[in-house]
Design a protein around this motif. Structure first.
Motif, PDB file in Angstrom:
ATOM      1  N   GLU A  46      42.853  42.429  30.348  1.00 52.07           N
ATOM      2  CA  GLU A  46      44.106  42.171  29.646  1.00 52.07           C
ATOM      3  C   GLU A  46      45.323  42.599  30.448  1.00 52.07           C
ATOM      4  N   TRP A  47      45.146  43.471  31.430  1.00 51.96           N
ATOM      5  CA  TRP A  47      46.264  43.922  32.269  1.00 51.96           C
ATOM      6  C   TRP A  47      46.526  42.971  33.437  1.00 51.96           C
ATOM      7  N   GLY A  48      45.805  41.848  33.494  1.00 56.49           N
ATOM      8  CA  GLY A  48      46.087  40.820  34.490  1.00 56.49           C
ATOM      9  C   GLY A  48      45.177  40.815  35.692  1.00 56.49           C
ATOM     10  N   GLY A  49      44.298  41.765  35.788  1.00 54.95           N
ATOM     11  CA  GLY A  49      43.382  41.830  36.914  1.00 54.95           C
ATOM     12  C   GLY A  49      41.995  41.344  36.549  1.00 54.95           C
ATOM     13  N   TYR A  50      41.059  41.669  37.427  1.00 51.03           N
ATOM     14  CA  TYR A  50      39.670  41.253  37.279  1.00 51.03           C
ATOM     15  C   TYR A  50      38.836  42.401  37.807  1.00 51.03           C
ATOM     16  N   SER A  51      37.894  42.911  37.002  1.00 54.05           N
ATOM     17  CA  SER A  51      37.103  44.051  37.472  1.00 54.05           C
ATOM     18  C   SER A  51      35.792  44.178  36.723  1.00 54.05           C
ATOM     19  N   GLY A  52      34.892  44.928  37.337  1.00 51.65           N
ATOM     20  CA  GLY A  52      33.619  45.298  36.738  1.00 51.65           C
ATOM     21  C   GLY A  52      33.290  46.721  37.127  1.00 51.65           C
ATOM     22  N   TYR A  53      32.317  47.300  36.449  1.00 44.40           N
ATOM     23  CA  TYR A  53      31.940  48.695  36.695  1.00 44.40           C
ATOM     24  C   TYR A  53      30.470  48.809  37.062  1.00 44.40           C
ATOM     25  N   VAL A  54      30.201  49.717  38.014  1.00 43.49           N
ATOM     26  CA  VAL A  54      28.843  50.098  38.376  1.00 43.49           C
ATOM     27  C   VAL A  54      28.770  51.621  38.359  1.00 43.49           C
ATOM     28  N   ALA A  55      27.542  52.130  38.353  1.00 43.87           N
ATOM     29  CA  ALA A  55      27.327  53.569  38.437  1.00 43.87           C
ATOM     30  C   ALA A  55      26.480  53.863  39.667  1.00 43.87           C
ATOM     31  N   ASP A  56      26.825  54.938  40.382  1.00 44.17           N
ATOM     32  CA  ASP A  56      25.986  55.357  41.510  1.00 44.17           C
ATOM     33  C   ASP A  56      24.702  55.978  40.954  1.00 44.17           C
ATOM     34  N   PRO A  57      23.752  56.369  41.806  1.00 40.20           N
ATOM     35  CA  PRO A  57      22.473  56.876  41.302  1.00 40.20           C
ATOM     36  C   PRO A  57      22.565  58.108  40.405  1.00 40.20           C
ATOM     37  N   GLU A  58      23.690  58.821  40.419  1.00 40.35           N
ATOM     38  CA  GLU A  58      23.827  59.984  39.547  1.00 40.35           C
ATOM     39  C   GLU A  58      24.803  59.750  38.404  1.00 40.35           C
ATOM     40  N   GLY A  59      25.252  58.499  38.243  1.00 40.14           N
ATOM     41  CA  GLY A  59      26.061  58.142  37.090  1.00 40.14           C
ATOM     42  C   GLY A  59      27.559  58.088  37.303  1.00 40.14           C
ATOM     43  N   THR A  60      28.057  58.405  38.505  1.00 41.91           N
ATOM     44  CA  THR A  60      29.495  58.301  38.752  1.00 41.91           C
ATOM     45  C   THR A  60      29.912  56.844  38.610  1.00 41.91           C
ATOM     46  N   ARG A  61      30.936  56.592  37.803  1.00 43.73           N
ATOM     47  CA  ARG A  61      31.395  55.229  37.541  1.00 43.73           C
ATOM     48  C   ARG A  61      32.396  54.786  38.591  1.00 43.73           C
ATOM     49  N   TRP A  62      32.161  53.579  39.110  1.00 39.55           N
ATOM     50  CA  TRP A  62      33.048  52.937  40.081  1.00 39.55           C
ATOM     51  C   TRP A  62      33.531  51.628  39.493  1.00 39.55           C
ATOM     52  N   GLU A  63      34.845  51.443  39.506  1.00 39.40           N
ATOM     53  CA  GLU A  63      35.423  50.155  39.137  1.00 39.40           C
ATOM     54  C   GLU A  63      35.636  49.371  40.422  1.00 39.40           C
ATOM     55  N   LEU A  64      35.157  48.155  40.454  1.00 38.82           N
ATOM     56  CA  LEU A  64      35.381  47.245  41.575  1.00 38.82           C
ATOM     57  C   LEU A  64      36.402  46.242  41.058  1.00 38.82           C
ATOM     58  N   ALA A  65      37.614  46.263  41.637  1.00 33.98           N
ATOM     59  CA  ALA A  65      38.734  45.607  40.977  1.00 33.98           C
ATOM     60  C   ALA A  65      39.637  44.823  41.918  1.00 33.98           C
ATOM     61  N   TRP A  66      40.279  43.821  41.324  1.00 33.30           N
ATOM     62  CA  TRP A  66      41.372  43.097  41.957  1.00 33.30           C
ATOM     63  C   TRP A  66      42.563  43.207  41.017  1.00 33.30           C
ATOM     64  N   LEU A  67      43.664  43.697  41.522  1.00 30.81           N
ATOM     65  CA  LEU A  67      44.915  43.802  40.788  1.00 30.81           C
ATOM     66  C   LEU A  67      45.934  42.964  41.538  1.00 30.81           C
ATOM     67  N   PRO A  68      46.421  41.868  40.949  1.00 28.98           N
ATOM     68  CA  PRO A  68      47.355  41.008  41.667  1.00 28.98           C
ATOM     69  C   PRO A  68      48.516  41.798  42.257  1.00 28.98           C
ATOM     70  N   GLY A  69      48.734  41.583  43.553  1.00 27.76           N
ATOM     71  CA  GLY A  69      49.857  42.208  44.245  1.00 27.76           C
ATOM     72  C   GLY A  69      49.594  43.587  44.843  1.00 27.76           C
ATOM     73  N   LEU A  70      48.511  44.243  44.468  1.00 30.53           N
ATOM     74  CA  LEU A  70      48.261  45.606  44.961  1.00 30.53           C
ATOM     75  C   LEU A  70      48.028  45.639  46.462  1.00 30.53           C
ATOM     76  N   LEU A  71      47.233  44.712  46.962  1.00 37.16           N
ATOM     77  CA  LEU A  71      46.894  44.714  48.388  1.00 37.16           C
ATOM     78  C   LEU A  71      47.523  43.533  49.121  1.00 37.16           C
ATOM     79  N   GLY A  72      48.618  43.041  48.615  1.00 40.07           N
ATOM     80  CA  GLY A  72      49.352  42.000  49.321  1.00 40.07           C
ATOM     81  C   GLY A  72      48.733  40.625  49.284  1.00 40.07           C
ATOM     82  N   ASP A  73      47.963  40.321  48.226  1.00 44.65           N
ATOM     83  CA  ASP A  73      47.354  39.005  48.143  1.00 44.65           C
ATOM     84  C   ASP A  73      48.435  37.963  48.038  1.00 44.65           C
TER      85      ASP A  73
END
Length: 137
Positions: A110-137
């Motif tokens: 809803e904030w305009g981006g696209y993302s999903g979440y994974v957990a490492d083997p011990e449960g740390t959550r990582w968001e893999l994300a694209w936020l328009p304009g953040l990295l100069g797309d």
């Protein structure tokens, strides 16, 4: 004096440092020299990700708190942002191939981006994300 506005380290308290070292290496991340199954570091942009034994980190950072239960979520997420929406799907697939557990597949947010979440083997959550304009797309 004020506290400097910067982030230098993110330290993950690990139950098994060696297992997490192998996991992040499988992501394609290069470990800094001198790492071991007792302590490891990865350069991630201008920040260093450290893996440190959970019991030692608990003794230093939270000596009066109960230790976290295995498998519980800490309430903290870390994020890797990519330059294009399609790269989220590729990063999500690569993370799963390295041994991550899917938490939620990539979706339009809803904030305009696209993302999903994974957990490492011990449960740390990582968001893999694209936020328009953040990295100069």
């Amino acid at each position: 004096m004020t506290v400097p506005q910067r982030l230098s380290f993110v330290t993950i308290g690990a139950r098994d440092v060696g297992r997490l070292r192998a996991f992040y290496a499988a992501w394609g991340w290069c470990e800094r020299d001198g790492g071991s199954d007792a302590f490891a570091q990865f350069d991630v942009g201008g920040v260093r990700l450290a893996l440190f034994p959970l019991a030692q980190l608990h003794a230093e950072a939270a000596p009066d708190a109960a230790p976290p239960e295995p498998g519980t979520w800490s309430g903290v997420t870390l994020a890797v942002n990519v330059a294009a929406r399609a790269e989220v799907d590729a990063a999500f697939t690569a993370a799963l191939a390295a041994g991550a557990t899917p938490v939620s597949p990539p979706v339009a947010r809803e904030w305009g981006g696209y993302s999903g979440y994974v957990a490492d083997p011990e449960g740390t959550r990582w968001e893999l994300a694209w936020l328009p304009g953040l990295l100069g797309d």
